[in-house]
Design a protein around this motif. Structure first.
Motif, PDB file in Angstrom:
ATOM      1  N   THR A 102     -33.142  74.518  73.594  1.00 18.08           N
ATOM      2  CA  THR A 102     -31.959  74.830  72.784  1.00 18.08           C
ATOM      3  C   THR A 102     -31.209  73.543  72.450  1.00 18.08           C
ATOM      4  O   THR A 102     -30.866  73.288  71.287  1.00 18.08           O
ATOM      5  N   ASP A 103     -30.993  72.717  73.447  1.00 17.02           N
ATOM      6  CA  ASP A 103     -30.304  71.439  73.239  1.00 17.02           C
ATOM      7  C   ASP A 103     -31.124  70.520  72.333  1.00 17.02           C
ATOM      8  O   ASP A 103     -30.585  69.892  71.423  1.00 17.02           O
ATOM      9  N   LYS A 104     -32.420  70.462  72.576  1.00 15.44           N
ATOM     10  CA  LYS A 104     -33.312  69.610  71.775  1.00 15.44           C
ATOM     11  C   LYS A 104     -33.184  69.941  70.297  1.00 15.44           C
ATOM     12  O   LYS A 104     -32.945  69.061  69.478  1.00 15.44           O
ATOM     13  N   TRP A 105     -33.322  71.211  69.960  1.00 12.90           N
ATOM     14  CA  TRP A 105     -33.354  71.584  68.542  1.00 12.90           C
ATOM     15  C   TRP A 105     -31.969  71.648  67.917  1.00 12.90           C
ATOM     16  O   TRP A 105     -31.846  71.700  66.702  1.00 12.90           O
ATOM     17  N   GLN A 106     -30.927  71.605  68.715  1.00 13.44           N
ATOM     18  CA  GLN A 106     -29.584  71.450  68.150  1.00 13.44           C
ATOM     19  C   GLN A 106     -29.346  69.998  67.746  1.00 13.44           C
ATOM     20  O   GLN A 106     -28.516  69.723  66.890  1.00 13.44           O
ATOM     21  N   ASN A 107     -30.064  69.080  68.372  1.00 15.31           N
ATOM     22  CA  ASN A 107     -29.886  67.658  68.112  1.00 15.31           C
ATOM     23  C   ASN A 107     -30.999  67.029  67.285  1.00 15.31           C
ATOM     24  O   ASN A 107     -30.855  65.900  66.822  1.00 15.31           O
ATOM     25  N   GLU A 108     -32.110  67.721  67.127  1.00 16.96           N
ATOM     26  CA  GLU A 108     -33.234  67.219  66.334  1.00 16.96           C
ATOM     27  C   GLU A 108     -33.442  68.154  65.151  1.00 16.96           C
ATOM     28  O   GLU A 108     -34.099  69.180  65.257  1.00 16.96           O
ATOM     29  N   GLU A 109     -32.863  67.785  64.025  1.00 17.85           N
ATOM     30  CA  GLU A 109     -32.934  68.602  62.810  1.00 17.85           C
ATOM     31  C   GLU A 109     -34.212  68.281  62.039  1.00 17.85           C
ATOM     32  O   GLU A 109     -34.790  67.211  62.203  1.00 17.85           O
ATOM     33  N   ASN A 110     -34.618  69.209  61.187  1.00 21.40           N
ATOM     34  CA  ASN A 110     -35.822  69.038  60.358  1.00 21.40           C
ATOM     35  C   ASN A 110     -37.040  68.674  61.208  1.00 21.40           C
ATOM     36  O   ASN A 110     -37.868  67.857  60.826  1.00 21.40           O
ATOM     37  N   TYR A 111     -37.131  69.315  62.369  1.00 22.06           N
ATOM     38  CA  TYR A 111     -38.188  69.071  63.351  1.00 22.06           C
ATOM     39  C   TYR A 111     -39.529  69.587  62.835  1.00 22.06           C
ATOM     40  O   TYR A 111     -39.629  70.708  62.350  1.00 22.06           O
ATOM     41  N   LYS A 112     -40.568  68.761  62.943  1.00 19.89           N
ATOM     42  CA  LYS A 112     -41.932  69.169  62.591  1.00 19.89           C
ATOM     43  C   LYS A 112     -42.893  68.461  63.529  1.00 19.89           C
ATOM     44  O   LYS A 112     -42.853  67.237  63.686  1.00 19.89           O
ATOM     45  N   LEU A 113     -43.791  69.238  64.154  1.00 19.40           N
ATOM     46  CA  LEU A 113     -44.690  68.756  65.199  1.00 19.40           C
ATOM     47  C   LEU A 113     -46.141  68.954  64.807  1.00 19.40           C
ATOM     48  O   LEU A 113     -46.503  69.970  64.200  1.00 19.40           O
ATOM     49  N   LYS A 114     -46.992  68.011  65.192  1.00 22.81           N
ATOM     50  CA  LYS A 114     -48.440  68.138  65.052  1.00 22.81           C
ATOM     51  C   LYS A 114     -49.082  67.729  66.368  1.00 22.81           C
ATOM     52  O   LYS A 114     -48.816  66.643  66.893  1.00 22.81           O
ATOM     53  N   LYS A 115     -49.915  68.625  66.957  1.00 27.23           N
ATOM     54  CA  LYS A 115     -50.630  68.346  68.205  1.00 27.23           C
ATOM     55  C   LYS A 115     -52.116  68.205  67.895  1.00 27.23           C
ATOM     56  O   LYS A 115     -52.635  68.876  67.009  1.00 27.23           O
ATOM     57  N   GLU A 116     -52.798  67.342  68.659  1.00 22.59           N
ATOM     58  CA  GLU A 116     -54.240  67.153  68.492  1.00 22.59           C
ATOM     59  C   GLU A 116     -54.937  67.180  69.847  1.00 22.59           C
ATOM     60  O   GLU A 116     -54.419  66.640  70.834  1.00 22.59           O
ATOM     61  N   TYR A 117     -56.092  67.783  69.859  1.00 18.76           N
ATOM     62  CA  TYR A 117     -56.927  67.857  71.065  1.00 18.76           C
ATOM     63  C   TYR A 117     -57.290  66.459  71.539  1.00 18.76           C
ATOM     64  O   TYR A 117     -57.636  65.584  70.747  1.00 18.76           O
ATOM     65  N   TRP A 118     -57.233  66.263  72.856  1.00 17.33           N
ATOM     66  CA  TRP A 118     -57.673  65.005  73.455  1.00 17.33           C
ATOM     67  C   TRP A 118     -58.836  65.274  74.416  1.00 17.33           C
ATOM     68  O   TRP A 118     -59.873  64.669  74.314  1.00 17.33           O
ATOM     69  N   ALA A 119     -58.616  66.212  75.362  1.00 15.01           N
ATOM     70  CA  ALA A 119     -59.655  66.533  76.344  1.00 15.01           C
ATOM     71  C   ALA A 119     -59.285  67.843  77.032  1.00 15.01           C
ATOM     72  O   ALA A 119     -58.154  68.313  76.914  1.00 15.01           O
ATOM     73  N   HIS A 120     -60.248  68.414  77.765  1.00 13.39           N
ATOM     74  CA  HIS A 120     -59.954  69.613  78.551  1.00 13.39           C
ATOM     75  C   HIS A 120     -60.936  69.737  79.705  1.00 13.39           C
ATOM     76  O   HIS A 120     -61.990  69.107  79.718  1.00 13.39           O
ATOM     77  N   SER A 121     -60.541  70.561  80.684  1.00 10.69           N
ATOM     78  CA  SER A 121     -61.429  70.993  81.764  1.00 10.69           C
ATOM     79  C   SER A 121     -61.203  72.488  81.908  1.00 10.69           C
ATOM     80  O   SER A 121     -60.602  73.111  81.033  1.00 10.69           O
ATOM     81  N   ASP A 122     -61.633  73.058  82.991  1.00 10.98           N
ATOM     82  CA  ASP A 122     -61.523  74.513  83.147  1.00 10.98           C
ATOM     83  C   ASP A 122     -60.112  75.040  82.918  1.00 10.98           C
ATOM     84  O   ASP A 122     -59.915  75.997  82.177  1.00 10.98           O
ATOM     85  N   ASP A 123     -59.113  74.431  83.583  1.00 12.70           N
ATOM     86  CA  ASP A 123     -57.748  74.956  83.495  1.00 12.70           C
ATOM     87  C   ASP A 123     -56.732  73.921  83.017  1.00 12.70           C
ATOM     88  O   ASP A 123     -55.533  74.099  83.189  1.00 12.70           O
ATOM     89  N   ARG A 124     -57.214  72.845  82.421  1.00 13.97           N
ATOM     90  CA  ARG A 124     -56.320  71.771  81.957  1.00 13.97           C
ATOM     91  C   ARG A 124     -56.673  71.370  80.535  1.00 13.97           C
ATOM     92  O   ARG A 124     -57.837  71.396  80.142  1.00 13.97           O
ATOM     93  N   ILE A 125     -55.630  70.967  79.808  1.00 11.94           N
ATOM     94  CA  ILE A 125     -55.798  70.476  78.446  1.00 11.94           C
ATOM     95  C   ILE A 125     -54.917  69.243  78.287  1.00 11.94           C
ATOM     96  O   ILE A 125     -53.773  69.235  78.751  1.00 11.94           O
TER      97      ILE A 125
END
Length: 140
Positions: free
Chosen positions: A65-88
């Motif tokens: 809530t605090d983050k998005w009150q202070n970071e306007e026009n927020y846009k995020l892009k995530k990319e795969y790096w690696a994974h195992s059975d239960d971790r990404i």
């Protein structure tokens, strides 16, 4: 746990399901809805976000809530790096504008660990911000 506390896909992850989980996380964060985002985490989830430690859904909701009150026009892009059975592991970048109208791009890496229900129980994020001009924005 209630049925609504299962977040597909669940571990063990394949390359395909890890990438699905990443896209779901990106979509949720771009919604900028702290309650929606927090439901992907265990009730006692453990975070490190930069130098801040956040624990549990209530603290996650307050943080976001605090983050998005202070970071306007927020846009995020995530990319795969690696994974195992239960971790990404992902790399990401996001852009935002502060209250003074200045633009920034944040770069970082996250390590995620999930429980058997597909809820994230640990999130460790390392993030660096770079000041940019509006003309340099590439995610909007």
């Amino acid at each position: 746990m209630q049925q609504d506390e299962i977040k597909l896909p669940v571990p063990p992850f394949t390359l395909e399901t890890a990438k699905q989980k990443i896209q779901l996380a990106e979509d949720a964060w771009n919604s900028q809805d702290p309650i929606k985002v927090s439901k992907a985490y265990t009730v006692d989830s453990e975070w490190r976000n930069r130098s801040l430690f956040v624990n549990g859904r209530e603290e996650i909701q307050a943080f976001l809530t605090d983050k998005w009150q202070n970071e306007e026009n927020y846009k995020l892009k995530k990319e795969y790096w690696a994974h195992s059975d239960d971790r990404i592991a992902v790399r990401f970048e996001y852009e935002y504008q502060n209250k003074d109208g200045d633009w920034f791009r944040a770069y970082g890496n996250e390590n995620w660990e999930f429980n058997e229900k597909g809820l994230m129980k640990k999130r460790y994020a390392s993030i660096n911000d770079v000041a940019i001009t509006e003309e340099e924005c590439k995610l909007r």
